[in-house]
Design a protein around this motif. Structure first.
Motif, PDB file in Angstrom:
ATOM      1  N   THR A  55     -72.255 -61.752 -56.830  1.00 41.55           N
ATOM      2  CA  THR A  55     -71.960 -60.442 -56.251  1.00 41.55           C
ATOM      3  C   THR A  55     -73.066 -59.441 -56.560  1.00 41.55           C
ATOM      4  N   GLY A  56     -73.167 -58.432 -55.702  1.00 34.93           N
ATOM      5  CA  GLY A  56     -74.217 -57.431 -55.859  1.00 34.93           C
ATOM      6  C   GLY A  56     -73.633 -56.030 -55.956  1.00 34.93           C
ATOM      7  N   ILE A  57     -74.371 -55.145 -56.598  1.00 36.23           N
ATOM      8  CA  ILE A  57     -73.916 -53.759 -56.723  1.00 36.23           C
ATOM      9  C   ILE A  57     -75.030 -52.854 -56.216  1.00 36.23           C
ATOM     10  N   THR A  58     -74.713 -52.034 -55.244  1.00 38.88           N
ATOM     11  CA  THR A  58     -75.708 -51.131 -54.685  1.00 38.88           C
ATOM     12  C   THR A  58     -76.030 -50.027 -55.694  1.00 38.88           C
ATOM     13  N   THR A  59     -77.321 -49.801 -55.918  1.00 41.24           N
ATOM     14  CA  THR A  59     -77.717 -48.845 -56.959  1.00 41.24           C
ATOM     15  C   THR A  59     -77.902 -47.448 -56.375  1.00 41.24           C
ATOM     16  N   LEU A  94     -75.288 -62.190 -60.689  1.00 43.39           N
ATOM     17  CA  LEU A  94     -74.916 -60.792 -60.537  1.00 43.39           C
ATOM     18  C   LEU A  94     -76.192 -59.971 -60.399  1.00 43.39           C
ATOM     19  N   PHE A  95     -76.297 -59.215 -59.321  1.00 38.75           N
ATOM     20  CA  PHE A  95     -77.580 -58.541 -59.134  1.00 38.75           C
ATOM     21  C   PHE A  95     -77.439 -57.086 -58.710  1.00 38.75           C
ATOM     22  N   LEU A  96     -78.522 -56.340 -58.968  1.00 34.55           N
ATOM     23  CA  LEU A  96     -78.588 -54.946 -58.547  1.00 34.55           C
ATOM     24  C   LEU A  96     -79.162 -54.939 -57.135  1.00 34.55           C
ATOM     25  N   ALA A  97     -78.372 -54.486 -56.187  1.00 33.61           N
ATOM     26  CA  ALA A  97     -78.812 -54.471 -54.787  1.00 33.61           C
ATOM     27  C   ALA A  97     -79.609 -53.192 -54.562  1.00 33.61           C
ATOM     28  N   ASP A  98     -80.833 -53.175 -55.154  1.00 31.28           N
ATOM     29  CA  ASP A  98     -81.611 -51.926 -55.095  1.00 31.28           C
ATOM     30  C   ASP A  98     -82.239 -51.699 -53.719  1.00 31.28           C
ATOM     31  N   TYR A  99     -82.543 -52.779 -52.991  1.00 29.95           N
ATOM     32  CA  TYR A  99     -83.026 -52.562 -51.622  1.00 29.95           C
ATOM     33  C   TYR A  99     -81.890 -52.137 -50.689  1.00 29.95           C
ATOM     34  N   HIS A 100     -80.681 -52.567 -50.986  1.00 27.81           N
ATOM     35  CA  HIS A 100     -79.543 -52.091 -50.200  1.00 27.81           C
ATOM     36  C   HIS A 100     -79.315 -50.589 -50.395  1.00 27.81           C
ATOM     37  N   SER A 101     -79.669 -50.105 -51.570  1.00 30.47           N
ATOM     38  CA  SER A 101     -79.387 -48.684 -51.850  1.00 30.47           C
ATOM     39  C   SER A 101     -80.187 -47.749 -50.937  1.00 30.47           C
ATOM     40  N   ILE A 107     -80.408 -47.921 -47.896  1.00 31.69           N
ATOM     41  CA  ILE A 107     -79.621 -47.680 -46.682  1.00 31.69           C
ATOM     42  C   ILE A 107     -78.749 -46.442 -46.860  1.00 31.69           C
ATOM     43  N   LYS A 108     -78.268 -46.268 -48.100  1.00 35.09           N
ATOM     44  CA  LYS A 108     -77.322 -45.175 -48.356  1.00 35.09           C
ATOM     45  C   LYS A 108     -77.988 -43.853 -48.691  1.00 35.09           C
ATOM     46  N   GLN A 109     -79.125 -43.913 -49.355  1.00 33.38           N
ATOM     47  CA  GLN A 109     -79.765 -42.665 -49.773  1.00 33.38           C
ATOM     48  C   GLN A 109     -81.254 -42.898 -49.988  1.00 33.38           C
ATOM     49  N   ASN A 169     -79.367 -53.618 -39.884  1.00 34.50           N
ATOM     50  CA  ASN A 169     -79.646 -54.967 -40.416  1.00 34.50           C
ATOM     51  C   ASN A 169     -78.943 -55.304 -41.720  1.00 34.50           C
ATOM     52  N   TYR A 170     -78.217 -54.336 -42.233  1.00 32.69           N
ATOM     53  CA  TYR A 170     -77.508 -54.480 -43.516  1.00 32.69           C
ATOM     54  C   TYR A 170     -76.852 -55.856 -43.680  1.00 32.69           C
ATOM     55  N   PRO A 171     -76.070 -56.338 -42.694  1.00 34.98           N
ATOM     56  CA  PRO A 171     -75.387 -57.626 -42.898  1.00 34.98           C
ATOM     57  C   PRO A 171     -76.344 -58.813 -43.028  1.00 34.98           C
ATOM     58  N   ALA A 207     -78.765 -62.937 -46.678  1.00 40.62           N
ATOM     59  CA  ALA A 207     -79.895 -63.520 -47.401  1.00 40.62           C
ATOM     60  C   ALA A 207     -79.618 -63.544 -48.907  1.00 40.62           C
ATOM     61  N   ASP A 208     -79.043 -62.458 -49.437  1.00 39.03           N
ATOM     62  CA  ASP A 208     -78.688 -62.391 -50.869  1.00 39.03           C
ATOM     63  C   ASP A 208     -77.849 -63.588 -51.289  1.00 39.03           C
ATOM     64  N   ILE A 209     -76.918 -63.931 -50.397  1.00 37.13           N
ATOM     65  CA  ILE A 209     -75.912 -64.944 -50.737  1.00 37.13           C
ATOM     66  C   ILE A 209     -76.434 -66.355 -50.467  1.00 37.13           C
ATOM     67  N   LEU A 210     -77.059 -66.528 -49.293  1.00 36.52           N
ATOM     68  CA  LEU A 210     -77.418 -67.883 -48.861  1.00 36.52           C
ATOM     69  C   LEU A 210     -78.593 -68.471 -49.644  1.00 36.52           C
ATOM     70  N   PHE A 221     -68.680 -68.406 -53.631  1.00 38.52           N
ATOM     71  CA  PHE A 221     -67.519 -67.600 -53.971  1.00 38.52           C
ATOM     72  C   PHE A 221     -67.999 -66.161 -54.196  1.00 38.52           C
ATOM     73  N   ILE A 222     -67.575 -65.250 -53.318  1.00 36.94           N
ATOM     74  CA  ILE A 222     -68.128 -63.889 -53.373  1.00 36.94           C
ATOM     75  C   ILE A 222     -67.024 -62.849 -53.639  1.00 36.94           C
ATOM     76  N   PRO A 223     -66.876 -62.389 -54.879  1.00 36.87           N
ATOM     77  CA  PRO A 223     -65.864 -61.366 -55.134  1.00 36.87           C
ATOM     78  C   PRO A 223     -66.357 -60.000 -54.651  1.00 36.87           C
ATOM     79  N   ASP A 282     -63.595 -53.598 -48.350  1.00 34.50           N
ATOM     80  CA  ASP A 282     -64.526 -52.988 -47.389  1.00 34.50           C
ATOM     81  C   ASP A 282     -65.690 -53.921 -47.043  1.00 34.50           C
ATOM     82  N   GLN A 283     -65.887 -54.946 -47.884  1.00 32.01           N
ATOM     83  CA  GLN A 283     -67.022 -55.848 -47.663  1.00 32.01           C
ATOM     84  C   GLN A 283     -66.619 -57.156 -46.989  1.00 32.01           C
ATOM     85  N   LYS A 284     -65.332 -57.265 -46.657  1.00 31.27           N
ATOM     86  CA  LYS A 284     -64.813 -58.527 -46.123  1.00 31.27           C
ATOM     87  C   LYS A 284     -65.577 -58.944 -44.856  1.00 31.27           C
TER      88      LYS A 284
END
Ligand code: TRP
Length: 335
Positions: free
Chosen positions: A6-10, A38-45, A47-49, A134-136, A141-144, A150-152, A156-158
């Motif tokens: 699982t990843g956490i957006t920073t 378990l990773f920090l999704a810093d490139y995903h962040s 997208i948000k800010q 392109n977020y999804p 890529a993070d997962i595959l 198994f992705i907890p 909202d992420q379903k």
């Protein structure tokens, strides 16, 4: 057999909602699994800010919070998305087998378009970045890349995990079996922690309770939880009580029964808030010092992450070589 990721957006400071909804349940799941990422999704962040200082600060805070709450980097691969360039390469590769129509249906993109429609803006894509669109794919890529199955995640992420499955199946269909098809794990027993005003706990509403602050600040934040104006001695309802939902998130079954009695017997809101403070503070106390230790010892956190990154880079590169071969990108003298 099962490997969990699982990843956490920073993009913010960890709050109580993150602890109840993500940190605590994920650490529980990690304990049960053989392999975990378990990773920090810093490139995903991005997208948000787009506040560089926030991204930087949030990465340290989130890494420190997970370590303080018990993440064991010897047992879990703990790393930054940005330090595994193979993820970005796979992101591009997958972009070419993912149909644009699939991405058109993503909730996050549609919500941004809906907002434009509400504002009567003609161009529904106004202000929407290609990154959000392109977020999804990046998430896939993070997962595959790690064959995680198994992705907890929060509910909202379903949809994103369903899209990851679609993206993987399509790639496998075109180029031959290579990706593991992952499954979302959304725990129904995880209570949703509301903000102090009863809305979704969110930085933008200023209704969140920081996960780690000093006792005084925690107490102050808990006192802000909105209640009705019933007086001490008057029986109180647990239904629809924001305060009660906090008890539900933190108390054991037995304690929760006692709390229900306190409500029905009419304990005052002030006293109830004090009970809640004691409950939450007791749980967080043992983690708090560790958190502030990590925040001040940035080199320690950095070296823990670098260690994790060394390990995952090997795994990711091995997988990427296989993927490149599948798509016809290999040495010219290789058959
Ligand atoms: N998008 C997720 C969120 O906002 C974070 C995330 C990024 C993630 N990549 C992931 C979660 C891969 C699970 C798997 O919560």
């Amino acid at each position: 057999m099962s490997s969990i990721l699982t990843g956490i957006t920073t993009s913010g400071t960890p709050h109580l909602g993150n602890y109840v909804g993500a940190i605590k349940p994920s650490l529980g799941k990690i304990k049960e699994s053989q392999k975990s990422f378990l990773f920090l999704a810093d490139y995903h962040s991005l997208i948000k800010q787009q506040d560089p200082e926030l991204t930087h600060k949030s990465s340290l805070e989130i890494a420190s919070a997970w370590l303080a709450c018990g993440l064991d980097p010897k047992k879990t691969f703990f790393y930054r998305q940005s330090r595994v360039p193979q993820i970005m390469e796979l992101n591009w590769i997958l972009s070419n087998t993912t149909s644009k129509g699939l991405l058109n249906r993503a909730h996050a993109y549609k919500a941004a378009q809906d907002l434009n429609a509400e504002k009567k803006i003609k161009d529904l894509d106004k202000g929407i970045t290609a990154g959000l669109f392109n977020y999804p794919v990046l998430m896939a890529a993070d997962i595959l890349i790690f064959d995680a199955d198994f992705i907890p995640v929060g509910s909202d992420q379903k949809q994103h995990i369903e899209m990851t499955r679609d993206i993987a199946l399509r790639f496998n269909h075109i180029y031959g079996e290579i990706f593991t098809i992952p499954q979302a794990h959304i725990s129904k027993s995880i209570p949703l922690l509301l903000g102090t005003d009863g809305r979704k706990m969110s930085k933008s509403y200023k209704n969140y309770i920081e996960l780690f602050s000093d006792e005084k600040t925690l107490k102050k934040s808990i006192n802000k939880i909105v209640t009705d104006s019933l007086l001490p001695g008057e029986p109180k309802e647990t239904n629809n009580s924001i305060l009660y939902s906090y008890f539900k998130a933190f108390a054991s079954k037995d304690l929760l029964k006692e709390v229900e009695i306190m409500f029905s017997e009419g304990k005052g809101w002030g006293e109830l808030k004090n009970e809640l403070f004691i409950l939450i503070n007791t749980e967080l106390e043992s983690f708090r010092n560790k958190y502030f230790f990590y925040l001040e010892n940035q080199k320690t956190v950095e070296s823990i992450l670098i260690d994790g990154e060394k390990q995952v880079l090997t795994i990711a590169e091995k997988k990427l070589v296989e993927i490149r071969k599948k798509i016809g990108i290999r040495s010219l003298d290789e058959k």
